[in-house]
Design a protein around this motif. Structure first.
Motif: not given
Length: 157
Positions: A80-95, A120-122
């Motif tokens: 639900n958090i992902i669907k609603s955008g409560g947390i948007h995992y924009k990009k994971a840079d995998i080291h 709402g904060n990046e």
């Protein structure tokens, strides 16, 4: 006598250094099962970035748990958090990523820098992410996803 002491010191030093290597420092080619888990983890990060909650709901086990900086919860709340955008995992840079398989359980460690939108904060944070996968009926299911914030990306494990 000097040769014996020098030899003993070299033996101890070699043993300590080989024992101290982290799982991620392994240079051998991953097994087929390890590569499956590494590929699935990469897909998961893509699905999270794309807010593909339907694919994630299939991947996440019904009893799965998620540990974040702000709390912990189960599958339904994470989807639900992902669907609603409560947390948007924009990009994971995998080291780096490493996986250890024990019977039907795979433990994957990712060293990442995560760009996300939270409330709402990046924000950008370096994490060690622990993913636990369970193999059932020839398919891997995510059982646990935990974020541990680290001081800098690429910190030794």
């Amino acid at each position: 006598m000097r040769k014996i002491i020098t030899g003993a010191l070299l033996l101890v030093l070699t043993s300590v250094l080989s024992y101290a290597q982290s799982p991620g420092s392994r240079t051998s080619t991953p097994s087929k099962a390890e590569q499956e888990v590494l590929d699935l983890s990469k897909k998961k990060w893509d699905w999270m970035a794309d807010k593909n909650a339907d694919s994630l709901a299939i991947l996440f086990d019904e009893k799965s748990v998620f540990v974040h900086m702000g709390g912990s919860w189960g599958k339904a709340q994470e989807v639900n958090i992902i669907k609603s955008g409560g947390i948007h995992y924009k990009k994971a840079d995998i080291h780096s990523a490493s996986v250890n398989i024990i019977d039907n359980t795979a433990i994957l460690l990712n060293n990442i820098t995560l760009l996300a939108v939270v409330g709402g904060n990046e924000v950008t944070n370096p994490f060690i992410v622990t993913e636990v996968y369970i193999r059932e009926n020839k398919r891997w299911k995510l059982g646990s996803l935990s974020f541990t914030k680290i001081n800098t990306p690429g910190s030794p494990r």
